[in-house]
Design a protein around this motif. Structure first.
Motif, PDB file in Angstrom:
ATOM      1  N   SER A  61     -32.764   8.579 -55.254  1.00 33.82           N
ATOM      2  CA  SER A  61     -34.052   7.271 -55.380  1.00 33.82           C
ATOM      3  C   SER A  61     -34.991   6.984 -55.178  1.00 33.82           C
ATOM      4  CB  SER A  61     -32.748   6.125 -55.594  1.00 33.82           C
ATOM      5  OG  SER A  61     -32.915   5.471 -54.110  1.00 33.82           O
ATOM      6  N   ARG A  62     -35.791   6.124 -55.889  1.00 39.34           N
ATOM      7  CA  ARG A  62     -37.126   5.739 -55.081  1.00 39.34           C
ATOM      8  C   ARG A  62     -37.186   4.930 -54.277  1.00 39.34           C
ATOM      9  NH1 ARG A  62     -38.670  -0.105 -54.544  1.00 39.34           N
ATOM     10  NH2 ARG A  62     -40.789  -0.744 -54.485  1.00 39.34           N
ATOM     11  N   ASP A  63     -35.902   3.618 -53.740  1.00 36.61           N
ATOM     12  CA  ASP A  63     -35.700   3.104 -53.030  1.00 36.61           C
ATOM     13  C   ASP A  63     -35.339   3.998 -51.567  1.00 36.61           C
ATOM     14  OD1 ASP A  63     -36.062   0.764 -54.386  1.00 36.61           O
ATOM     15  OD2 ASP A  63     -34.194  -0.347 -54.417  1.00 36.61           O
ATOM     16  N   ALA A  64     -34.553   5.018 -51.684  1.00 40.30           N
ATOM     17  CA  ALA A  64     -34.103   5.859 -50.491  1.00 40.30           C
ATOM     18  C   ALA A  64     -35.049   6.226 -50.113  1.00 40.30           C
ATOM     19  CB  ALA A  64     -32.929   6.838 -51.366  1.00 40.30           C
ATOM     20  N   GLY A  65     -36.098   6.408 -50.913  1.00 36.38           N
ATOM     21  CA  GLY A  65     -36.973   7.607 -50.471  1.00 36.38           C
ATOM     22  C   GLY A  65     -37.977   6.144 -49.722  1.00 36.38           C
ATOM     23  N   TYR A  66     -38.179   5.575 -50.237  1.00 31.84           N
ATOM     24  CA  TYR A  66     -38.690   4.342 -49.474  1.00 31.84           C
ATOM     25  C   TYR A  66     -37.966   4.149 -48.563  1.00 31.84           C
ATOM     26  CZ  TYR A  66     -41.466  -0.202 -48.677  1.00 31.84           C
ATOM     27  OH  TYR A  66     -41.915  -1.304 -47.630  1.00 31.84           O
ATOM     28  N   LEU A  67     -36.658   3.771 -47.794  1.00 32.59           N
ATOM     29  CA  LEU A  67     -36.177   3.434 -46.801  1.00 32.59           C
ATOM     30  C   LEU A  67     -35.873   4.358 -45.769  1.00 32.59           C
ATOM     31  CD1 LEU A  67     -33.088   1.936 -48.450  1.00 32.59           C
ATOM     32  CD2 LEU A  67     -34.624   0.917 -46.576  1.00 32.59           C
ATOM     33  N   ALA A  68     -36.287   5.859 -45.939  1.00 32.31           N
ATOM     34  CA  ALA A  68     -36.557   6.880 -45.757  1.00 32.31           C
ATOM     35  C   ALA A  68     -37.768   7.289 -44.913  1.00 32.31           C
ATOM     36  CB  ALA A  68     -35.877   8.053 -46.154  1.00 32.31           C
ATOM     37  N   GLY A  69     -38.902   6.530 -45.670  1.00 31.76           N
ATOM     38  CA  GLY A  69     -40.141   6.715 -45.037  1.00 31.76           C
ATOM     39  C   GLY A  69     -39.870   5.602 -43.984  1.00 31.76           C
ATOM     40  N   MET A  90     -30.219   8.750 -47.248  1.00 31.81           N
ATOM     41  CA  MET A  90     -31.354   8.413 -47.163  1.00 31.81           C
ATOM     42  C   MET A  90     -32.559  10.114 -46.434  1.00 31.81           C
ATOM     43  SD  MET A  90     -31.325   5.793 -48.301  1.00 31.81           S
ATOM     44  CE  MET A  90     -30.211   6.197 -49.209  1.00 31.81           C
ATOM     45  N   ARG A  91     -31.727   9.949 -45.692  1.00 31.39           N
ATOM     46  CA  ARG A  91     -32.114  11.887 -45.007  1.00 31.39           C
ATOM     47  C   ARG A  91     -33.982  11.295 -44.392  1.00 31.39           C
ATOM     48  NH1 ARG A  91     -28.417  15.099 -45.209  1.00 31.39           N
ATOM     49  NH2 ARG A  91     -29.205  16.650 -44.506  1.00 31.39           N
ATOM     50  N   PRO A  92     -33.996  10.330 -43.365  1.00 26.21           N
ATOM     51  CA  PRO A  92     -35.017  10.735 -42.895  1.00 26.21           C
ATOM     52  C   PRO A  92     -35.315  11.272 -42.055  1.00 26.21           C
ATOM     53  CG  PRO A  92     -33.847   9.296 -42.078  1.00 26.21           C
ATOM     54  CD  PRO A  92     -33.227   9.439 -43.273  1.00 26.21           C
ATOM     55  N   THR A  93     -36.308  12.398 -42.070  1.00 27.65           N
ATOM     56  CA  THR A  93     -36.893  13.594 -40.890  1.00 27.65           C
ATOM     57  C   THR A  93     -36.796  13.664 -39.925  1.00 27.65           C
ATOM     58  OG1 THR A  93     -37.880  14.224 -43.240  1.00 27.65           O
ATOM     59  CG2 THR A  93     -37.984  15.663 -41.448  1.00 27.65           C
ATOM     60  N   ARG A  94     -37.240  12.584 -39.527  1.00 27.07           N
ATOM     61  CA  ARG A  94     -37.423  12.297 -37.781  1.00 27.07           C
ATOM     62  C   ARG A  94     -35.698  11.988 -37.411  1.00 27.07           C
ATOM     63  NH1 ARG A  94     -37.990   8.480 -34.331  1.00 27.07           N
ATOM     64  NH2 ARG A  94     -38.949   7.152 -35.930  1.00 27.07           N
ATOM     65  N   LEU A  95     -35.837  11.181 -38.058  1.00 27.22           N
ATOM     66  CA  LEU A  95     -34.261  11.055 -37.081  1.00 27.22           C
ATOM     67  C   LEU A  95     -33.111  12.150 -37.424  1.00 27.22           C
ATOM     68  CD1 LEU A  95     -33.599   7.001 -38.070  1.00 27.22           C
ATOM     69  CD2 LEU A  95     -34.573   8.244 -36.104  1.00 27.22           C
ATOM     70  N   LEU A  96     -33.063  12.410 -38.932  1.00 29.74           N
ATOM     71  CA  LEU A  96     -32.620  13.845 -38.718  1.00 29.74           C
ATOM     72  C   LEU A  96     -31.938  14.469 -37.841  1.00 29.74           C
ATOM     73  CD1 LEU A  96     -32.234  14.259 -43.114  1.00 29.74           C
ATOM     74  CD2 LEU A  96     -30.697  13.855 -41.894  1.00 29.74           C
TER      75      LEU A  96
END
Length: 612
Positions: A235-243, A317-323
């Motif tokens: 979702s749009r919110d998930a992308g926002y939280l990941a960033g 959410m899959r935030p790249t850096r934290l993952l």
């Protein structure tokens, strides 16, 4: 020779085993050995009481192929002249899959139980749609899990009674499809799982806490739960939280042993903080109320808390850096402090179903959010491959069924107080056994060395014990199987001239002739370039397939192998599986990235530099 008397093509290891046999006939007397032809014929004749119980030969007595007769004749025919006891105490037999290993070895177990004149002899799954938690924090259907996949598991047992089980990285070692009596467990939160009667779960009963099999679980018991499986949120919110978390988030003291499982974030009060708080609330994540970072700062901080909550956030959410460093959050951390327990509402029988059985390095994994034990491929179910086959052979034969009593997990002969049972892979439970024979199936997937030696030392008081390893090649060259494999090679190459003699060990290896075993051989590329010498076997050459498959044309079908070879040639990822399972070759991994021949064909001396 084959059953028609024609010469058979064999690999060099098999020829060495034959040469050793002939050499012992000539020179064995000097070492106190003799070959008892009557004893060899006795074991071969015993197979007439053992019948095929499935497939095209169902109901017919088992008729051994020449290569199988050679093995049995060696194991039971060679004796010490002074005592009359059998020579071989350990045997290593390795052959490609589908070559009748179980059909050959199950009657050996029955013979050792019933016809060996040894007093008191002792011879020792989830629905495919079940979601499994992988190391990358995704949940994948068990049907799609592959050997070699990395999962999240836990310690099978706490280090001490006062400590907790800890989370570990685990890897899938084995997978197979089975048909078992099945049950559906329904939980108070609406989840359910379908599993076999013997599948173990980490469970809190009315009296204790530990592993319990499905058939032992009752309504009211509580299973250890890691939370509901999740899916990636697009979702749009998930992308926002990941960033946002990639920029402003951090793992809380992940390297401290007793650190809480938390993901923190910092932000000045305002619209961004308000949006983040609202999105986290809407998605059901647990976090602390924003608070000032310190007395002198206007910045506020907050934390997502609880391991299952944090991993769900990272997985969805899959935030790249934290993952990239999520393992620091959980590896080696205690399980019981971070998970809840969900009550069982009912356990309903479903009858016989097709299930999938996997084995992992830790013997554990998470299934549908619940803490699950191995389905026991290398545990008792692997042993039951041989036991169940032998038990069925007894039950369908009018003579054996009278002499041998059968039960679910035990066969015994009352007159001699002898028993035949499948054993688990927990070596701690096998100490103190007085073992006459151990039939060790698919040793290449045994996770520990200790079980082999516990079984071996358990034979110390027997007159003529026998430990038989029958297996396909594996991938782990640090395993006990590869150590035994290496010993077999030393025995087969060392008997000539007395370089290395072990009269108690029998070894035979059915595989291709490879340069890795015989350095004088040429690779295909070397042979094509030099035009001299002897080329190693080419796996694409059908004429050599008989070497790892002595039952080719009997239980191994040429058409099936051609189909698999064609796939292996077109799909490099499946080539190592073909070499490992069909050619019985030890490989470094089950899957490969690109075929090395294709790599060589595209070699160039030109170097290209890409400018940034």
């Amino acid at each position: 020779k084959d059953r028609d008397g024609k010469d058979m093509i064999t690999c060099r290891w098999v020829r060495l085993a034959c040469e050793r046999f002939v050499d012992d006939l000539k020179n064995g007397k000097k070492r106190g050995l003799e070959f008892d032809i009557d004893a060899a014929n006795k074991i071969i004749d015993f197979y007439q009481f053992c019948r095929h119980f499935k497939g095209e030969w169902e109901g017919n007595s088992i008729e051994l192929e020449p290569w199988q007769k050679f093995i049995d004749s060696n194991l039971f025919g060679w004796k010490y002249t002074d005592t009359g006891y059998r020579r071989f105490k350990v045997a290593y037999i390795t052959v490609a899959r589908k070559n009748g290993k179980t059909t050959m070895i199950a009657p050996v177990g029955l013979y050792l139980l019933y016809a060996d004149d040894e007093p008191g002899a002792e011879v020792y799954c989830l629905d495919p749609s079940t979601r499994i938690l992988k190391y990358d924090l995704t949940w994948q259907a068990l049907n799609d899990i592959q050997i070699g996949d990395k999962l999240i598991g836990i310690d099978e047992h706490p280090e001490t009674k006062k400590k907790y089980r800890k989370l570990r990285i685990s890897r899938v070692l084995n997978k197979r499809t089975v048909t078992r009596e099945s049950f559906k467990i329904l939980f108070a939160d609406g989840r359910s799982v379908i599993c076999s009667a013997d599948h173990p779960w980490l469970c809190r009963s009315f009296r204790d806490y530990g592993w319990k099999k499905t058939r032992e679980i009752r309504p009211g018991y509580k299973l250890n739960s890691f939370g509901h499986p999740w899916e990636k949120d697009n979702s749009r919110d998930a992308g926002y939280l990941a960033g946002f978390f990639d920029g402003e988030g951090y793992l809380h003291s992940p390297d401290k042993p007793r650190a809480a499982h938390r993901i923190g974030f910092a932000q000045n009060p305002g619209a961004v903080m308000n949006d983040v708080v609202k999105m986290l609330n809407d998605k059901g994540f647990v976090f602390t109320a924003p608070r000032p970072m310190n007395k002198n700062s206007n910045c506020q901080v907050s934390d997502l808390t609880g391991l299952s909550n944090c991993l769900r956030f990272l997985g969805q959410m899959r935030p790249t850096r934290l993952l990239q460093e999520h393992h620091r959050l959980w590896v080696g951390k205690a399980l019981n402090r971070t998970t809840g327990h969900i009550e069982v509402v009912s356990v309903e029988p479903l009858g016989m179903r097709t299930l999938i059985d996997i084995e992992t390095e830790t013997k554990t994994f998470f299934a549908e959010g619940f803490t699950s034990h191995n389905s026991a491929a290398v545990d008792r179910d692997q042993a039951r491959e041989i036991f169940d086959a032998a038990k069925t052979m007894v039950e369908i034969d009018e003579y054996l069924s009278v002499a041998i009593k059968t039960f679910a997990r035990n066969m015994h002969v009352e007159k001699t107080r002898s028993k035949f049972e499948p054993l688990s892979a927990d070596e701690k439970k096998q100490h103190g056994k007085n073992i006459h024979a151990a039939l060790c199936d698919e040793v290449h997937v045994w996770p520990k060395h200790t079980l082999w030696w516990v079984l071996r030392t358990g034979m110390g008081s027997r007159r003529q014990p026998m430990q038989i390893a029958i297996t396909t090649a594996g991938t782990d060259q640090a395993s006990i199987c590869y150590q035994i494999h290496d010993l077999a090679r030393k025995v087969l190459t060392g008997f000539k001239g007395g370089k290395f003699v072990d009269d108690s060990f029998f070894g035979i290896i059915y595989t291709l002739d490879r340069k890795s075993d015989w350095p004088a051989l040429k690779t295909k590329a070397e042979y094509n370039q030099e035009g001299i010498g002897i080329q190693e076997d080419d796996w694409e050459d059908e004429s050599v397939w008989l070497k790892p498959n002595p039952n080719l044309g009997v239980s191994v079908y040429l058409k099936d192998m051609r189909d698999e070879a064609r796939t292996a040639k077109q799909m490099p990822a499946s080539l190592n599986s073909f070499l490992n399972l069909r050619m019985n070759i030890w490989v470094q991994q089950v899957n490969r990235w690109i075929d090395i021949n294709l790599w060589d064909q595209n070699h160039t001396s030109e170097v290209y530099i890409m400018e940034q």
